[in-house]
Each structure stands twice: as C-alpha cells, then as structure tokens.
Design a protein around this motif. Sequence first.
Motif, PDB file in Angstrom:
ATOM      1  N   GLN A 163     -24.517  44.206 -10.401  1.00  0.00           N
ATOM      2  CA  GLN A 163     -25.130  43.777 -11.623  1.00  0.00           C
ATOM      3  C   GLN A 163     -26.599  44.160 -11.610  1.00  0.00           C
ATOM      4  OE1 GLN A 163     -24.459  39.589 -11.739  1.00  0.00           O
ATOM      5  NE2 GLN A 163     -22.258  39.781 -11.521  1.00  0.00           N
ATOM      6  N   LYS A 169     -30.244  43.403 -11.816  1.00  0.00           N
ATOM      7  CA  LYS A 169     -31.027  42.192 -11.625  1.00  0.00           C
ATOM      8  C   LYS A 169     -32.491  42.554 -11.527  1.00  0.00           C
ATOM      9  CE  LYS A 169     -27.238  39.827  -9.317  1.00  0.00           C
ATOM     10  NZ  LYS A 169     -26.777  39.125  -8.127  1.00  0.00           N
ATOM     11  N   PRO A 187     -21.445  32.190  -6.205  1.00  0.00           N
ATOM     12  CA  PRO A 187     -22.482  31.748  -7.152  1.00  0.00           C
ATOM     13  C   PRO A 187     -23.905  31.958  -6.642  1.00  0.00           C
ATOM     14  CG  PRO A 187     -21.403  29.858  -6.153  1.00  0.00           C
ATOM     15  CD  PRO A 187     -20.605  31.051  -5.774  1.00  0.00           C
ATOM     16  N   LYS A 209     -24.933  35.552  -7.296  1.00  0.00           N
ATOM     17  CA  LYS A 209     -25.229  35.778  -8.713  1.00  0.00           C
ATOM     18  C   LYS A 209     -26.683  35.471  -9.047  1.00  0.00           C
ATOM     19  CE  LYS A 209     -20.623  35.043 -10.675  1.00  0.00           C
ATOM     20  NZ  LYS A 209     -19.806  34.195 -11.579  1.00  0.00           N
ATOM     21  N   GLU A 212     -22.600  42.140  -1.176  1.00  0.00           N
ATOM     22  CA  GLU A 212     -21.256  41.938  -1.697  1.00  0.00           C
ATOM     23  C   GLU A 212     -20.217  42.674  -0.859  1.00  0.00           C
ATOM     24  OE1 GLU A 212     -21.711  43.265  -5.679  1.00  0.00           O
ATOM     25  OE2 GLU A 212     -22.817  41.489  -6.333  1.00  0.00           O
ATOM     26  N   LYS A 226     -14.976  40.261  -9.576  1.00  0.00           N
ATOM     27  CA  LYS A 226     -15.805  39.238 -10.194  1.00  0.00           C
ATOM     28  C   LYS A 226     -16.287  39.689 -11.570  1.00  0.00           C
ATOM     29  CE  LYS A 226     -15.580  36.669  -6.531  1.00  0.00           C
ATOM     30  NZ  LYS A 226     -14.852  35.404  -6.522  1.00  0.00           N
ATOM     31  N   GLN A 242     -18.995  37.989 -15.017  1.00  0.00           N
ATOM     32  CA  GLN A 242     -20.042  37.022 -15.323  1.00  0.00           C
ATOM     33  C   GLN A 242     -19.485  35.641 -15.638  1.00  0.00           C
ATOM     34  OE1 GLN A 242     -23.019  37.512 -14.677  1.00  0.00           O
ATOM     35  NE2 GLN A 242     -24.069  39.111 -15.802  1.00  0.00           N
ATOM     36  N   GLY A 273     -17.462  31.817 -12.953  1.00  0.00           N
ATOM     37  CA  GLY A 273     -17.974  30.640 -12.245  1.00  0.00           C
ATOM     38  C   GLY A 273     -17.064  29.442 -12.356  1.00  0.00           C
TER      39      GLY A 273
END
Length: 313
Positions: free
Chosen positions: A4, A6, A189, A192, A202, A269, A271, A274
């Motif tokens: 992702q 970031k 989590p 993330k 990861e 995974k 978004q 969770g």
Amino acid sequence: MKPQEKLPCENLTKLMDFVLLDFAELPHLQGLLFALFLVIYIFILLGNGTILLITKVDPALRTPMYFFLGNFSFLEICYVSATLPRMLTSLWTQRRTISLVACATQMCCVIVLGATECFLLAVMSYDRYVAICSPLHYPLLMNPRVCVQMVAGCWVTGVPVQIGQTFQIFSLSFCGSNLINHFFCDIPPILKLASGDTLVNEMVVYLAAVLFITVPFILIAVSYGKIISTILRLSSSTSRAKAFSTCSSHLVVVTLFYGSAIITYLRPKNQDSGGTDKVLSLFYTIVTPLFNPVIYSLRNKDVIRALRKLLSK
C-alpha cells in the motif's frame, strides 16, 4: 498481499501509543460484552485448569497423550490471558490506549504462544500416529524423556524468530493514525498503521506464517492420513470406532485453530479486512481455548472418569 502507498514520517510526530478499538463500534453493548467475555474467561480458566489438574493428579492419566493434553491446557490459559484481561479492562473503563512498548509485548506473547500451539498440536498428532500405527513401539518412541524434550522444543523453538519479527515490525515508523481496529495488537492491523513501504515486513510475516502454521499443519495432515489408512484396515468395527474416538477430539481442535489462523494470516489482504480479521481472531484466541476442555471431556471416557473421581473427593 498488495503493498500500500503510505506517507513517510517526515515533519510528522511519531506515535508513542495506540488505541485498541476492540468493540467500540457497539457503544450500547459495552456492559453486555464485558459480562460475556468475563464469563468466557472464567470458563476458560476453570475448564483448562481442571484438565491440567486431573492430568497431574490422576495416576491413570499419566500417559504421553494426557501429558501433552495437560501442557496444551496450560498453553491455552497463557494464550487467552495475553489478550482477554486487557480487553476486559478496556470494556470496563472505556480507556483503550495502549503504549507502544505494551503493544509490542502483547504481540510478541501472542505470536510466541501461537507458534507453540501450532507445534504442540503437531506433536499431539504424532503421538496419536505412533499409538495407532506403531503400538508395539509406542512405549519406546514416546518415553517420558522424549515427551519432555518434545514439549520443551514446542515452547522454545518459536521464541527467537517471533521476538525478531516483533522487533522488526516495531522498528517501523508510526506517525499517522493510531487507531487499531482489533481487540489486541495483532500483526495485520499494526502493519496497516506503519508508514513507508512495508512490503519486506509483509513478506517476512508470510514466511513466518508458512513456517509456523503451514508446516505443522502439513505434518498433522500426513499423520492423520496414515492414521486413517491404518484404521480402515482394522478388521473389527469396535477397534475402528475406538481408534477414531481417540483422534476425533484433537481433529476438532485442529480444525478450529488452523482454519481461522490460516485464513487470517495467509489470505490476501485488503483495506476492509479489519472486521473480518477481528472475528477470525476470536476463534483461535478465545473459542478454541473455551471449547478445548468441553471437546476433550465429552469425547473421552478416561477424562470423564477422572473428573467424577475428582468431584467425588
């Protein structure tokens, strides 16, 4: 697991604590959830504590099978105690803040105990394999010294790797949101919330999951493949039923634990995962420890007899 985008932590304040949201999205059910999880925690302590006690005090249960079961019950007590007390405190006080050090400590305890459980379930399946497929060699292969060494190996094997993995994850920069949509500091989590590129982390999580979840699961599957093959060759239906009975309890526990753990750590995974991760985590951190004593006591005449003897005293 897709990497992702970031933001880097330049010109931003690094986080020193997190907020475990647990079940904050259900504000009107906080009291009910506290009561429910408190009762569950008490049942887990009483149930697994009783199994641990009877495997220690009843001479008829001083066999390798019940030695492993006693250790498994002790492990379940430790496992659930790493998460539930903190969640109960949050539900009661409505204070959900947890420091970075406390979060890292909780994560390390959970993943170390989780790795231990994976190995111990594999050892328990090997015990059943030897008992059914090589009964004449069972006393030699599963002597007390070997059993102690196998259990010790289960407890210590994952410690250095999981401590290293925890250190690697918390060496990342956290400077964005501090809201953890979970009831404990789990790996997905937390990753993330990390800033910057977490692809390497990861991949390490995937490799660790393969090592500590998939490999023991394959060993369990191979053991039960040979067990089932041996049982089906037995001529007596009574013998087949008895052999299946000694394995069924362990198979149910394996299915509950591994099913949820594999889906949580090895599925792709996104978004919005969770909430799903939170529900799945309930199975391998709370549901399995809760049903472990029930599964083993209801399916095992020796345990029922030992319980009756203990209650009569």
